[in-house]
Design a protein around this motif. Structure first.
Motif, PDB file in Angstrom:
ATOM      1  N   ASP A  22      13.997  -0.351  -9.488  1.00  0.00           N
ATOM      2  CA  ASP A  22      14.531   1.713 -10.159  1.00  0.00           C
ATOM      3  C   ASP A  22      13.379   2.282  -9.648  1.00  0.00           C
ATOM      4  N   CYS A  23      14.316   3.745  -8.497  1.00  0.00           N
ATOM      5  CA  CYS A  23      13.823   4.624  -7.215  1.00  0.00           C
ATOM      6  C   CYS A  23      11.886   4.537  -8.524  1.00  0.00           C
ATOM      7  N   GLU A  24      12.715   5.309  -9.274  1.00  0.00           N
ATOM      8  CA  GLU A  24      10.996   5.810 -10.404  1.00  0.00           C
ATOM      9  C   GLU A  24      10.197   4.425 -10.062  1.00  0.00           C
ATOM     10  N   SER A  25       9.629   3.825  -9.945  1.00  0.00           N
ATOM     11  CA  SER A  25       9.586   2.532 -10.030  1.00  0.00           C
ATOM     12  C   SER A  25       8.215   2.682  -8.917  1.00  0.00           C
ATOM     13  N   PHE A  26       9.208   3.250  -6.985  1.00  0.00           N
ATOM     14  CA  PHE A  26       8.058   4.484  -6.117  1.00  0.00           C
ATOM     15  C   PHE A  26       7.456   5.219  -6.280  1.00  0.00           C
ATOM     16  N   ARG A  27       7.393   5.806  -7.359  1.00  0.00           N
ATOM     17  CA  ARG A  27       6.724   7.033  -7.947  1.00  0.00           C
ATOM     18  C   ARG A  27       5.405   6.936  -8.379  1.00  0.00           C
ATOM     19  N   TRP A  28       5.492   6.927  -9.714  1.00  0.00           N
ATOM     20  CA  TRP A  28       4.697   6.355 -10.228  1.00  0.00           C
ATOM     21  C   TRP A  28       5.024   4.638 -11.021  1.00  0.00           C
ATOM     22  N   THR A  88       5.060   2.097 -13.765  1.00  0.00           N
ATOM     23  CA  THR A  88       6.369   2.056 -14.808  1.00  0.00           C
ATOM     24  C   THR A  88       6.100   0.757 -15.406  1.00  0.00           C
ATOM     25  N   TRP A 111      12.482   6.317 -20.662  1.00  0.00           N
ATOM     26  CA  TRP A 111      13.298   6.608 -19.383  1.00  0.00           C
ATOM     27  C   TRP A 111      14.458   5.741 -19.527  1.00  0.00           C
ATOM     28  N   ARG A 138       6.443  -2.943  -2.804  1.00  0.00           N
ATOM     29  CA  ARG A 138       6.468  -1.261  -1.727  1.00  0.00           C
ATOM     30  C   ARG A 138       7.252  -1.825  -1.322  1.00  0.00           C
TER      31      ARG A 138
END
Length: 147
Positions: free
Chosen positions: A107-113, A115, A89, A141
């Motif tokens: 990066d906002c993605e790091s809160f979702r899965w 990385t 990504w 978090r």
């Protein structure tokens, strides 16, 4: 399956790996350096439109080759595991001024899965201009306050 390795333990404890890993095939480096012009042009076009603080994402053949480097894949496998698929990504090339501080961000993605950010130094790299981080901050978090 529970994974355990020195790299994984360091990554989980600090959020980074202190020691750089060497690419398995460094012949890609001159091609990545050549590609840096594409990114500089894209940044200049964004800034001409008044867009600041954006990084263009481009997937070039050299970036694709580097992403498949055996040493990178081995390290990511140690950190994220080998049983789940991975997604690359946000491929980008940036030229930075040594010791120029950037803003702390998440990066906002790091809160979702899970990385991992992979940084490949192209030239003029040494310990003094490596990415700086706050050990353990990956467990907060919560990101820094927005402006």
């Amino acid at each position: 399956m529970k994974r355990s390795s020195a790299l994984l333990e360091e990554y989980q404890a600090t959020g980074m790996l202190r020691k750089s890993q060497t690419l398995d095939d460094t012949r890609v480096l001159p091609h990545l350096i050549d590609d840096s012009r594409l990114f500089l042009d894209a940044i200049n076009k964004l800034q001409a439109r008044g867009v600041q603080r954006r990084v263009p994402y481009l997937l070039t053949p050299a970036i694709r080759q580097a992403a498949w480097d055996a040493a990178i894949l081995e390290t990511i496998g140690e950190l994220l595991g080998r049983d789940e698929p991975w997604v690359m990504w946000g491929p980008n090339i940036r030229e930075e001024i040594p010791n120029q501080a950037g803003n702390w961000h998440v990066d906002c993605e790091s809160f979702r899965w899970p990385t991992v950010t992979v940084v490949v130094g192209l030239e003029g790299c040494h310990d003094g201009n490596a990415t700086r981080y706050i050990p353990g901050s990956q467990r907060l978090r919560q990101g820094p306050p927005l402006r």
